[in-house]
Design a protein around this motif. Structure first.
Motif, mmCIF file in Angstrom:
data_model
loop_
_atom_site.group_PDB
_atom_site.id
_atom_site.type_symbol
_atom_site.label_atom_id
_atom_site.label_comp_id
_atom_site.label_asym_id
_atom_site.label_seq_id
_atom_site.Cartn_x
_atom_site.Cartn_y
_atom_site.Cartn_z
ATOM 1 N N CYS A 290 1.118 -1.083 0.139
ATOM 2 C CA CYS A 290 0.352 0.126 -0.124
ATOM 3 C C CYS A 290 1.145 0.684 0.456
ATOM 4 O O CYS A 290 2.168 1.391 0.471
ATOM 5 C CB CYS A 290 -0.774 0.095 1.162
ATOM 6 S SG CYS A 290 -2.259 1.272 1.390
ATOM 7 N N CYS B 106 -6.411 0.273 6.842
ATOM 8 C CA CYS B 106 -6.118 0.354 5.666
ATOM 9 C C CYS B 106 -7.864 1.312 5.327
ATOM 10 O O CYS B 106 -8.683 0.956 5.398
ATOM 11 C CB CYS B 106 -5.843 -0.644 4.334
ATOM 12 S SG CYS B 106 -4.936 -0.148 2.391
ATOM 13 N N HIS C 6 -2.621 -4.112 5.135
ATOM 14 C CA HIS C 6 -1.959 -3.399 6.521
ATOM 15 C C HIS C 6 -3.471 -3.312 7.112
ATOM 16 O O HIS C 6 -4.455 -2.574 5.969
ATOM 17 C CB HIS C 6 -1.316 -2.662 6.340
ATOM 18 C CG HIS C 6 -1.294 -0.725 6.306
ATOM 19 N ND1 HIS C 6 -1.719 -0.057 6.888
ATOM 20 C CD2 HIS C 6 -2.131 -0.467 4.734
ATOM 21 C CE1 HIS C 6 -2.261 0.962 5.817
ATOM 22 N NE2 HIS C 6 -2.050 0.371 4.715
ATOM 23 N N ASP D 263 0.354 3.598 1.770
ATOM 24 C CA ASP D 263 0.357 4.091 2.961
ATOM 25 C C ASP D 263 1.789 4.358 3.755
ATOM 26 O O ASP D 263 2.316 3.487 3.783
ATOM 27 C CB ASP D 263 -0.500 3.054 3.918
ATOM 28 C CG ASP D 263 -1.266 3.688 5.062
ATOM 29 O OD1 ASP D 263 0.409 4.824 5.860
ATOM 30 O OD2 ASP D 263 -1.892 4.421 5.930
#
Ligand code: CO
Length: 224
Positions: free
Chosen positions: A52, A111, A108, A54
């Motif tokens: 991701c 998310c 994760h 992130d």
């Protein structure tokens, strides 16, 4: 802890990034004077990471690895879809040129992309991307609808999104040709916890097309 993180984030400035770069170079050279000579000569990472975007899930830090160790592709909610030319190009290069032996899809818990996909709010163009995750919800709604706790339901969809990503990778001609040519390649699914920093292996490692649904198997495989 949250206030510490936001205080830290406020200190990040454009100039600070360049200053940080100089400090990192100095510290790296102090520890290993040949670091940049070695890395500039080429890369041979054994792992492709699909994760991701992130900011809290950087592949190298959370696996205690360094530059040169992991080839990385990241997008919002680590989505793996058949028509993503960006992902397919990264996969092809990693598998056939770099010859990685492991492809890891790492989602994760917590998310935001998955949480948005589970909801009904419009966000804009990203809705089209996140609809891929809604499709995964539809595949698994029997299980997901039974989870009454919202956080738990999101967590399970995080895992299912990773698992579907692994399956989608194994359906590609890129991965199946590699296997057919007798090359070692494992496709794995992981989920990272923002709360503990720990990774859970979702135990969906696939190293051959033996267990792929027959409709996805390709038999006119291309030699390398
Ligand atoms: Co995310």
């Amino acid at each position: 802890m949250c206030s510490k993180i936001s205080e830290h984030s406020q200190q990040i400035t454009y100039e600070g990034l360049l200053k940080g770069n100089k400090e990192w170079v100095a510290a790296t050279l102090a520890e290993d004077p040949t670091f940049f000579d070695r890395l500039s000569a080429g890369q041979k990472p054994p792992v492709l990471w699909i994760g991701c975007s992130d900011s809290r899930v950087p592949a190298n830090q959370i696996t205690n690895t360094t530059p040169g160790d992991i080839f990385v592709h990241r997008n919002i909610a680590n989505v793996v879809v058949h028509t993503d030319m960006n992902m397919l190009s990264v996969l092809d290069y990693a598998v056939n040129v770099l010859e990685v032996e492991h492809v890891i899809v790492c989602g994760h818990y917590g998310c935001g992309g998955v949480e948005a996909a589970i909801g009904n709010k419009q966000f804009g163009i990203i809705d089209n991307w996140l609809r891929n995750i809604k499709d995964i919800y539809r595949l698994h709604y029997h299980e997901l609808d039974l989870i009454s706790d919202h956080k738990q339901r999101c967590a399970r969809l995080v895992e299912l999104n990773v698992i579907e990503g692994v399956f989608n990778l194994t359906k590609t001609s890129i991965v199946q040709n590699r296997w057919a040519n007798g090359k070692k390649l494992g496709v794995h699914g992981w989920a990272y916890s923002l709360e503990t920093g720990l990774i859970t292996d979702l135990k969906v490692t696939t190293e051959s097309n033996d267990h792929i649904s027959s409709v996805f198997k390709m038999d006119n495989l291309k030699p390398l």
